[in-house]
Design a protein around this motif. Structure first.
Motif, PDB file in Angstrom:
ATOM      1  N   PRO A 215       0.805  -1.235   0.000  1.00 54.36           N
ATOM      2  CA  PRO A 215       0.000   0.000   0.000  1.00 54.36           C
ATOM      3  C   PRO A 215       0.836   1.282   0.000  1.00 54.36           C
ATOM      4  CG  PRO A 215      -0.795  -1.562   1.655  1.00 54.36           C
ATOM      5  CD  PRO A 215       0.543  -2.061   1.189  1.00 54.36           C
ATOM      6  N   LEU A 216       2.093   1.182   0.416  1.00 52.02           N
ATOM      7  CA  LEU A 216       2.940   2.370   0.483  1.00 52.02           C
ATOM      8  C   LEU A 216       3.530   2.746  -0.866  1.00 52.02           C
ATOM      9  CD1 LEU A 216       4.933   1.588   3.756  1.00 52.02           C
ATOM     10  CD2 LEU A 216       2.894   3.025   3.514  1.00 52.02           C
ATOM     11  N   TYR A 217       3.652   1.762  -1.772  1.00 56.69           N
ATOM     12  CA  TYR A 217       4.418   2.007  -2.982  1.00 56.69           C
ATOM     13  C   TYR A 217       3.665   1.767  -4.296  1.00 56.69           C
ATOM     14  CZ  TYR A 217       8.478   2.289   0.066  1.00 56.69           C
ATOM     15  OH  TYR A 217       9.360   2.666   1.038  1.00 56.69           O
ATOM     16  N   VAL A 218       2.550   1.060  -4.255  1.00 56.74           N
ATOM     17  CA  VAL A 218       1.854   0.696  -5.497  1.00 56.74           C
ATOM     18  C   VAL A 218       0.429   1.225  -5.466  1.00 56.74           C
ATOM     19  CG1 VAL A 218       1.128  -1.196  -6.991  1.00 56.74           C
ATOM     20  CG2 VAL A 218       3.268  -1.379  -5.704  1.00 56.74           C
ATOM     21  N   MET A 219       0.014   1.869  -6.559  1.00 52.89           N
ATOM     22  CA  MET A 219      -1.347   2.372  -6.646  1.00 52.89           C
ATOM     23  C   MET A 219      -2.345   1.225  -6.498  1.00 52.89           C
ATOM     24  SD  MET A 219      -1.631   5.438  -9.460  1.00 52.89           S
ATOM     25  CE  MET A 219      -3.385   5.555  -9.123  1.00 52.89           C
ATOM     26  N   GLU A 220      -3.483   1.534  -5.901  1.00 47.82           N
ATOM     27  CA  GLU A 220      -4.466   0.510  -5.570  1.00 47.82           C
ATOM     28  C   GLU A 220      -4.889  -0.296  -6.796  1.00 47.82           C
ATOM     29  OE1 GLU A 220      -8.773   0.099  -3.261  1.00 47.82           O
ATOM     30  OE2 GLU A 220      -7.824   2.068  -3.525  1.00 47.82           O
ATOM     31  N   GLY A 257       4.047  12.304  -3.030  1.00 46.67           N
ATOM     32  CA  GLY A 257       2.667  12.225  -3.483  1.00 46.67           C
ATOM     33  C   GLY A 257       2.506  12.085  -4.988  1.00 46.67           C
ATOM     34  N   SER A 258       3.577  12.237  -5.736  1.00 43.39           N
ATOM     35  CA  SER A 258       3.495  12.087  -7.187  1.00 43.39           C
ATOM     36  C   SER A 258       3.470  10.600  -7.554  1.00 43.39           C
ATOM     37  CB  SER A 258       4.670  12.782  -7.868  1.00 43.39           C
ATOM     38  OG  SER A 258       5.898  12.209  -7.453  1.00 43.39           O
ATOM     39  N   VAL A 259       3.168  10.333  -8.812  1.00 43.91           N
ATOM     40  CA  VAL A 259       3.063   8.957  -9.297  1.00 43.91           C
ATOM     41  C   VAL A 259       3.981   8.778 -10.506  1.00 43.91           C
ATOM     42  CG1 VAL A 259       1.532   7.214 -10.290  1.00 43.91           C
ATOM     43  CG2 VAL A 259       0.687   8.719  -8.479  1.00 43.91           C
ATOM     44  N   LEU A 260       4.739   7.700 -10.519  1.00 45.07           N
ATOM     45  CA  LEU A 260       5.615   7.381 -11.644  1.00 45.07           C
ATOM     46  C   LEU A 260       5.321   5.965 -12.128  1.00 45.07           C
ATOM     47  CD1 LEU A 260       9.106   8.625 -10.347  1.00 45.07           C
ATOM     48  CD2 LEU A 260       7.654   9.763 -12.030  1.00 45.07           C
TER      49      LEU A 260
END
Length: 470
Positions: A215-220, A257-260
């Motif tokens: 949950p800390l590193y991968v989008m749901e 908070g950004s997504v890569l």
């Protein structure tokens, strides 16, 4: 031989003597009597020829039946005026025992000094972000990392910068590197190239760590496929089926908070000495490439002029949505007398009319539907979950009203109008059936005077609908 050829040959001889032929004399002939430091095993830097000799002899292992071979990539040489040179290269080591082949690779960095007509190695170490020799216990001589700061102090600023630039160029997209022993379900090594990923202590249980930190590193939306791909069971199944690699693309949650977009690649190897199933795991940043790929896919699905879905993409999207029993509407829209608009105002003006109508449809239906251009002057929309037929009719009447405000050109006297046909359903009709019904309704709207809306009512007519999807 040129200086570059001599330097390259010294490099080849040293690697062969240490990693393949276990030839101590060959290794020693490559080294300068005044060593700055050689990174060897856990001893770190040794600084005398005698130390190198002792470490080499203690590192030679009895590994019957194992054959080693070498290859090299990205060899880069920089010769300095002061009689020093740097060589950077990627070393690929293959260890084969019977049918089992293990491949490891690391980056090797050398500092050499000119002695008359010869070049000798006075400083050397391997860079750890891609070092995987821990997975091959049969190495005659093990190399290990030494901090770049130590190199900077011992070799000098210029050599340090050369190495660092090379390392960054080769490993720019590698965020983290791990070695995992799947047979024992634990991490053996972790190397981070930045602060995005978590550091994992050697000995940490592999699968439990994945589950706890997901949950800390991968989008749901990507967690299910991530766990399915990298679960211990799937990894062991991959070994059993003879796979050499697993990879999973996913959206990574950054600390800010950004997504890569990232890809985790696991190269599957069997330790030729212990038989353990191991993995070399790389986490790589693919955000720029992934966005380029998604952009290309989006463009391939879009009508170039209007930006809405092209016919094939629209039909495909509607087909995928029809499994839902929720009430839906298939709307077809055709511009009245479009040929006359082009003939009177010119094709550029006609193009602007198409673009304007596409914009009106997107503004009206983007919240609960998709819009496509079927070709020529014909558009379609697929709407899900509308409140009632009357509500839908009101929205379509608004579309017709907005279209009449379009001006093909400054001097245009005629008003742009359209005809609309609608097929409603909450059943599992096929896309072909919906298309046919909407087209029947559109035909009736045209026949009844144009610039109006017609809903399908089961009226039969003689219009041929062959090849509507061609």
């Amino acid at each position: 031989m040129t200086d570059r050829e001599k330097i390259t040959q010294v490099f080849y001889d040293y690697e062969d003597g240490g990693l393949v032929s276990a030839d101590l004399d060959k290794v020693m002939r490559c080294l300068d009597k005044d060593l700055i430091g050689i990174g060897i095993g856990e001893q770190g830097f040794v600084t005398s020829l005698e130390d190198v000799r002792q470490v080499f002899l203690s590192g030679v292992k009895n590994a019957p039946g194992i054959k080693h071979s070498l290859s090299f990539e990205h060899i880069h040489i920089l010769i300095h005026e002061e009689g020093f040179a740097n060589l950077c290269a990627k070393v690929i080591v293959r260890a084969q025992k019977g049918d089992e082949l293990t491949t490891s690779q690391f980056l090797q960095f050398l500092t050499l000094i000119r002695r008359g007509e010869e070049w000798k190695i006075c400083g050397l170490h391997a860079s750890s972000p891609v070092v995987t020799e821990e997975s091959v216990e049969a190495y005659p001589l093990k190399f290990a990392e030494k901090t770049l700061q130590s190199l900077k102090e011992k070799i000098g600023e210029e050599a340090y910068l050369t190495e660092e630039q090379y390392r960054q160029a080769v490993l720019a997209d590698t965020i983290a590197f791990y070695i995992i022993n799947f047979s024992l379900d634990l991490f053996e090594k972790c190397q981070l190239n930045g602060e995005l990923c978590a550091f994992v202590e050697p000995g940490t249980p592999y699968e439990q760590f994945l589950s706890d930190h997901l949950p800390l590193y991968v989008m749901e939306e990507d967690r299910k496929i991530f766990l399915e791909t990298l679960s211990l069971q799937n990894v062991m199944d991959a070994f059993a089926s003879g796979k050499k690699e697993l990879n999973c693309e996913y959206r990574f949650l950054c600390p800010d908070g950004s997504v890569l977009w990232m890809v985790t690649i696991v190269r599957l190897i069997t330790d030729v000495a212990t038989g353990d199933k191991k993995g070399i795991m790389y986490v790589k940043d693919i955000d720029a490439a992934k966005h380029r790929e998604l952009d290309m896919i989006a463009k391939a699905d879009r009508d170039v002029m209007t930006g809405v879905f092209n016919k094939s993409a629209f039909i495909g999207s509607v087909s995928s949505l029809l499994c839902d029993r929720e009430a839906h509407a298939f709307v077809m829209l055709d511009i009245d007398n479009f040929k006359a608009i082009n003939d009177t105002n010119g094709h550029p003006a006609g193009d602007q009319v198409l673009i304007a109508i596409a914009g009106i449809l997107k503004d009206t239906f983007s919240a609960d539907g998709i819009v496509g251009r079927l070709g020529g002057d014909e558009f379609a929309a697929f709407i899900q979950g509308f409140r009632s037929q009357d509500d839908l009719r009101n929205r379509l009447e608004h579309v017709l009203e907005q279209i009449t405000k379009i001006k093909p050109s400054v001097k245009a006297l005629s008003v742009v109008t359209c005809s609309i046909g609608v097929a409603l359903s909450s059943d599992t009709l096929t896309i072909e059936q919906l298309y046919k019904r909407a087209d029947d309704a559109l035909y009736r709207a045209k026949q009844n005077g144009k610039n109006q809306i017609a809903f399908y009512e089961g009226v039969k007519n003689s219009v041929s609908m062959e090849n509507i999807f061609s």
